[in-house]
Write a protein that holds these residues in place. Structure first.
Motif, short mmCIF file in Angstrom:
data_model
loop_
_atom_site.label_atom_id
_atom_site.label_comp_id
_atom_site.label_asym_id
_atom_site.label_seq_id
_atom_site.Cartn_x
_atom_site.Cartn_y
_atom_site.Cartn_z
N GLN A 4 -27.74 12.93 25.47
CA GLN A 4 -26.61 13.73 25.92
C GLN A 4 -26.27 14.77 24.87
O GLN A 4 -26.31 14.52 23.68
CB GLN A 4 -25.41 12.80 26.16
N ASP A 6 -23.26 17.56 24.14
CA ASP A 6 -21.97 18.10 24.54
C ASP A 6 -21.57 19.25 23.64
O ASP A 6 -21.88 19.26 22.44
CB ASP A 6 -20.90 17.01 24.45
N LEU A 36 -12.79 16.23 22.78
CA LEU A 36 -13.45 14.95 22.96
C LEU A 36 -13.00 14.02 21.84
O LEU A 36 -13.05 14.38 20.66
CB LEU A 36 -14.98 15.11 22.90
N ILE A 38 -13.70 10.40 20.01
CA ILE A 38 -14.79 9.45 19.84
C ILE A 38 -14.25 8.22 19.11
O ILE A 38 -13.71 8.33 18.01
CB ILE A 38 -15.95 10.07 19.03
N GLU A 200 -11.49 13.87 27.24
CA GLU A 200 -12.34 12.68 27.39
C GLU A 200 -12.24 11.81 26.14
O GLU A 200 -12.23 12.32 25.02
CB GLU A 200 -13.81 13.09 27.60
N ARG A 202 -14.34 8.72 24.45
CA ARG A 202 -15.62 8.03 24.53
C ARG A 202 -15.54 6.77 23.64
O ARG A 202 -15.63 6.85 22.42
CB ARG A 202 -16.75 8.95 24.09
N TYR A 203 -15.35 5.62 24.29
CA TYR A 203 -15.21 4.36 23.55
C TYR A 203 -16.58 3.75 23.25
O TYR A 203 -17.59 4.13 23.82
CB TYR A 203 -14.37 3.37 24.36
N SER A 205 -18.37 4.05 20.73
CA SER A 205 -19.24 5.11 20.22
C SER A 205 -18.98 5.33 18.74
O SER A 205 -17.84 5.62 18.34
CB SER A 205 -19.01 6.41 20.99
N ASN A 223 -24.13 5.06 20.90
CA ASN A 223 -23.48 4.16 21.85
C ASN A 223 -23.73 2.73 21.39
O ASN A 223 -24.87 2.27 21.34
CB ASN A 223 -24.04 4.38 23.26
#
Length: 492
Positions: A4, A6, A36, A38, A200, A202-203, A205, A223
């Protein structure tokens, strides 16, 4: 499957109260910017912002004695006033967000709780009285009172008065306008607000690397559930990762972090399991720290309101591990070693023998010794009414210094940013959570100086005292105090 990739305007590392405060501010100031967040854990605010890991006083300096040291026989209130000034910024910012519907029900995260300063023995009683005299006329410390009368003391603080030998002397100064703050619950409300606007989170991570990417940064993210690696390209990066701020800023390689080091200190609480005792105490009572103790280890008998339930804590008892996070790695400290910061570590090792002795003593304490410490506050304490729980992990900042010191141990926070303002991070221990709005405004000023002219009117709307000291404008202070008492539902 390709990794991915971003591209965002702002990447915030850590989903605790620090990063989310900045996220909310930037949504207000620049809503067209993409963000974002993280987070290495699967839930937000599970480290320093967690209510069991944070003191919850608001660090308004109403009762914390480490902010009012004795200097040449007089109580120096400078630090207490400065800390309180920053807490007034928090109150104004939170009030704005509640009034505008960004934050929800304030009683989920802030509640009125008396703040008290306690001393026993002739020397400490004299100090508490002198501190009271030094602060009682300052408008930032409203309605302060003092007593060394045994009956009044015992009526206010039955757990602390029962069984006490008042012939040794005991005193307390207090104000009833203190607060108990659940920074975990506040963080969740922040996140509800920003995610509803498209941010967003992002857990699970973990950021494994941060490298230059033109004028911005490339953030490599793993991840933790499936091992996949992704890349985030960000124009601006903020590191609000608690104890991991130091190693992440080191990965970025900015010269401003050179020579900085971190000294991790852990903690434990005694948590009351007797509901009758819990109901008899309704205050945050702070005493003097032991010689060599870091501020996060200042002893207090502490009423807490967590998820609507009242609790009672005593401590914290300091400990030591090389971890930089409560759920960190045993190798964190060793991985942070660099040729440039080893002299800083060695310098502090030589200078802070008192801290080393204190930590060794704390680590060796058993339950009986912990209860003996509690009995200084609650003379009738019994071991069966208290359980030991793990508190948070803090990384005290070691700043580089010139010879002969080589390094100095700091007990507050340190804001580090690159010269071009493209990356910043907040390191250090408390009172980071409590002064987050003030600290994040400083981030804006340091990193987005060219935009401050455009942002100033909105910042003034969010924080009416922005640009000055609220204690210099008594009318504004009184107005904002009454406003925040109402907005935050503290006038009960």
């Amino acid at each position: 499957m390709s990794p991915q990739n971003d591209h965002v305007d702002v990447a915030l590392i850590g989903a605790g109260v620090i990063s989310t405060t900045l996220s909310v501010m930037l949504r207000e100031l620049q809503p067209d910017w993409s963000q974002l967040i993280i987070e290495r854990q699967d839930i937000p605010a599970s480290e320093s912002s967690d209510p069991w890991n944070n003191a919850g006083t608001g660090h308004s300096a109403l009762c914390e004695l480490n902010y009012t040291p004795e200097v040449n026989g007089k109580v120096d209130t400078t630090k207490a006033v400065n800390i309180n000034e920053k807490f007034q910024i928090s109150r104004q910012f939170w009030s704005y967000l509640v009034e505008n519907g960004t934050l929800g029900e304030p009683s989920e995260w802030i509640n009125p709780t008396p703040h008290m300063s306690f001393g026993h023995g002739a020397k400490d009683v004299a100090y508490i009285k002198a501190r009271y005299e030094a602060l009682k006329d300052n408008p930032l410390f409203p309605d302060m009172k003092f007593t060394d009368d045994p009956d009044t003391f015992s009526e206010m603080l039955p757990l602390m008065g029962e069984g006490r030998d008042f012939s040794e002397g005991a005193a307390v100064s207090w104000t009833n306008v203190g607060t108990d703050i659940n920074y975990g619950a506040l963080t969740r409300q922040y996140l509800d607000a920003v995610t509803a606007e498209g941010v967003e989170v992002r857990y699970g991570s973990q950021v494994t690397d941060i490298t230059r990417d033109g004028a911005g940064w490339k953030v490599t993210v793993k991840n933790l559930h499936n091992g996949d690696t992704s890349t985030v390209h960000a124009k601006f990066v903020f590191v609000g990762a608690g104890g991991m701020a130091l190693p992440l800023l080191q990965k970025a390689g900015i010269p401003e972090i050179r020579g900085y080091a971190g000294f991790p200190v852990s903690g434990e609480w005694l948590r009351c399991t007797n509901e009758e005792l819990i109901e008899q105490h309704a205050a945050k009572v702070y005493g003097k720290a032991a010689v060599g103790a870091p501020p996060m280890s200042v002893p207090h008998l502490d009423t807490r309101i967590i998820d609507g339930k009242k609790g009672l804590l005593f401590g914290p008892y300091a400990g030591w591990t090389p971890k930089f996070l409560k759920k960190g790695s045993w190798l964190d400290l060793f991985k942070s070693l660099r040729p440039g910061n080893i002299p800083s570590y060695l310098g502090v090792a030589v200078q802070e023998m008192g801290l080393t002795k204190y930590l060794v003593t704390e680590v060796l304490k058993n339950q009986e010794a912990r209860i003996e410490s509690l009995k200084e506050y609650m003379p009738t304490a019994k071991s069966e009414d208290w359980e030991l729980v793990t508190a948070g992990q803090r990384v005290q900042v070691i700043k580089p210094a010139k010879a002969p010191k080589f390094g100095t141990l700091e007990f507050g926070t340190a804001l580090i940013n690159s010269n071009d303002g493209s990356i910043a991070g907040l390191m250090g221990a408390s009172p980071g959570a409590s002064i987050a709005p003030s600290a994040m405004i400083e981030v804006l000023e340091r990193c987005f100086g060219e935009r401050m002219g455009d942002w100033a009117p909105k910042l003034k709307e969010m924080v009416p005292s922005y640009g000055g000291r609220i204690s210099d404008d008594l009318a504004l202070y009184n107005q904002q105090w009454e406003r925040s008492q109402k907005a935050l539902k503290l006038a009960r």
